[in-house]
Design a protein around this motif. Structure first.
Motif, mmCIF file in Angstrom:
data_model
loop_
_atom_site.group_PDB
_atom_site.id
_atom_site.type_symbol
_atom_site.label_atom_id
_atom_site.label_comp_id
_atom_site.label_asym_id
_atom_site.label_seq_id
_atom_site.Cartn_x
_atom_site.Cartn_y
_atom_site.Cartn_z
ATOM 1 N N HIS A 62 3.781 5.017 4.876
ATOM 2 C CA HIS A 62 3.181 6.176 5.552
ATOM 3 C C HIS A 62 3.705 7.467 4.927
ATOM 4 O O HIS A 62 4.693 7.449 4.174
ATOM 5 N N PRO A 63 3.080 8.610 5.219
ATOM 6 C CA PRO A 63 3.568 9.887 4.681
ATOM 7 C C PRO A 63 5.020 10.156 5.064
ATOM 8 O O PRO A 63 5.468 9.799 6.154
ATOM 9 N N THR A 64 5.737 10.786 4.161
ATOM 10 C CA THR A 64 7.145 11.083 4.409
ATOM 11 C C THR A 64 7.305 12.177 5.468
ATOM 12 O O THR A 64 6.401 12.987 5.692
ATOM 13 N N VAL A 107 10.907 7.754 4.907
ATOM 14 C CA VAL A 107 9.758 7.004 4.394
ATOM 15 C C VAL A 107 9.447 5.889 5.395
ATOM 16 O O VAL A 107 10.105 4.851 5.397
ATOM 17 N N GLU A 142 0.840 -1.199 0.000
ATOM 18 C CA GLU A 142 0.000 0.000 0.000
ATOM 19 C C GLU A 142 0.875 1.250 0.000
ATOM 20 O O GLU A 142 1.522 1.572 0.992
ATOM 21 N N ASN A 143 0.888 1.947 -1.121
ATOM 22 C CA ASN A 143 1.675 3.176 -1.231
ATOM 23 C C ASN A 143 0.921 4.188 -2.084
ATOM 24 O O ASN A 143 1.109 4.258 -3.301
ATOM 25 N N PRO A 144 0.056 4.980 -1.467
ATOM 26 C CA PRO A 144 -0.718 5.958 -2.223
ATOM 27 C C PRO A 144 0.034 7.248 -2.515
ATOM 28 O O PRO A 144 -0.537 8.192 -3.071
ATOM 29 N N TYR A 145 1.317 7.309 -2.164
ATOM 30 C CA TYR A 145 2.078 8.554 -2.256
ATOM 31 C C TYR A 145 3.047 8.510 -3.434
ATOM 32 O O TYR A 145 3.576 7.461 -3.788
ATOM 33 N N THR A 146 3.273 9.669 -4.018
ATOM 34 C CA THR A 146 4.275 9.832 -5.066
ATOM 35 C C THR A 146 5.554 10.332 -4.421
ATOM 36 O O THR A 146 5.622 11.469 -3.963
ATOM 37 N N ILE A 147 6.540 9.471 -4.373
ATOM 38 C CA ILE A 147 7.802 9.824 -3.728
ATOM 39 C C ILE A 147 8.840 10.087 -4.806
ATOM 40 O O ILE A 147 9.215 9.191 -5.563
ATOM 41 N N GLN A 148 9.275 11.334 -4.897
ATOM 42 C CA GLN A 148 10.245 11.717 -5.914
ATOM 43 C C GLN A 148 11.663 11.437 -5.431
ATOM 44 O O GLN A 148 11.958 11.508 -4.240
#
Length: 250
Positions: free
Chosen positions: A217-219, A188, A65-71
């Motif tokens: 989870h959110p960064t 992260v 589960e990773n709903p975040y875009t991590i650049q």
């Protein structure tokens, strides 16, 4: 009945697992020696993709589960609880765009086809857990590489695997070193659940039908707080899903 079925499936799994490691060992060597880092990194990605497929023999499934875009425009510190060896392939495959590197015990740096080669030559570091000074210096050397190339490091601050899924307190030395030497990094946090069940009966047989869960989870920016407060915050976030069993460790 479940355990009886697990025996032949475990045999098939270990055969597939061993063949995969043996096939990808020379592939990694060729990719690194002839084509360089990027090709080697791709070979490691696909090694872990096939290791996940091997686990399907046991009926293992994965929920990442990773709903975040991590650049990848800054270095990253991936912090997770640790339940077993099979925590790692999903991180490498599903977060492959982040180029994850590992802080691993030195014993893993030799004797294991594919895995030892990647740990020695893929940008990770091997530490002697009995030599705190060596471990800290090795981690400091890794941070220079991560800061320069904007890649990620995976650290399991519990220090060892939780064999029954019950989380342990986070050790602070490795995290503090990373936070102090990577002030521009993002953290992260990841919670891992159920991977311990694969080895609930030991290495043979392995359990079948396990659903391994990874939750991103959110960064958190390293510069947002003190190392001590960050560690407390991370422990609360990562281990929050285990509140119903954490009392057992006290």
């Amino acid at each position: 009945m479940k355990k009886i079925i697990a025996y032949p499936l475990t045999i098939l799994y270990y055969i597939a697992f061993g063949i995969t490691l043996l096939i990808f060992h020379p592939i990694q060597w060729i990719c690194l020696t002839v084509f360089g880092y990027q090709a080697h990194k791709k070979s490691v990605d696909f090694l872990n993709f096939f290791l996940l497929r091997c686990l399907h023999i046991l009926g293992t499934t994965f929920a990442f589960e990773n709903p975040y875009t991590i650049q990848r425009d800054q270095p990253l510190i991936i912090v997770s609880n640790h339940q077993g060896t099979y925590d790692i392939p999903p991180i490498i495959w599903y977060l492959r765009h982040l180029h994850p590197k590992f802080i691993s015990k030195k014993e893993l740096g030799k004797g294991i086809p594919s895995i030892s080669f990647n740990l020695k030559y893929g940008g990770s570091v091997l530490i002697d857990r009995k030599d705190k000074r060596q471990a800290i210096e090795a981690i400091k050397g890794l941070t220079k590489y991560l800061n320069t190339h904007h890649r990620s490091v995976v650290i399991f601050p519990e220090g060892t695997r939780s064999k029954d899924g019950i989380p342990m307190r986070f050790a602070t030395a490795g995290l503090k070193t990373l936070f102090e030497d990577m002030p521009t990094a993002l953290i992260v946090p990841i919670t891992i659940n159920n991977s311990w069940k694969l080895n609930r009966w030991g290495g043979f047989p392995m359990d079948i039908g396990v659903k391994i869960e990874h939750k991103v989870h959110p960064t958190i920016a390293v510069h947002s707080d003190t190392p001590e407060n960050l560690i407390q915050q991370l422990e609360t976030i990562i281990l929050g899903d285990f509140e119903h069993i954490k009392e057992r460790r006290k």
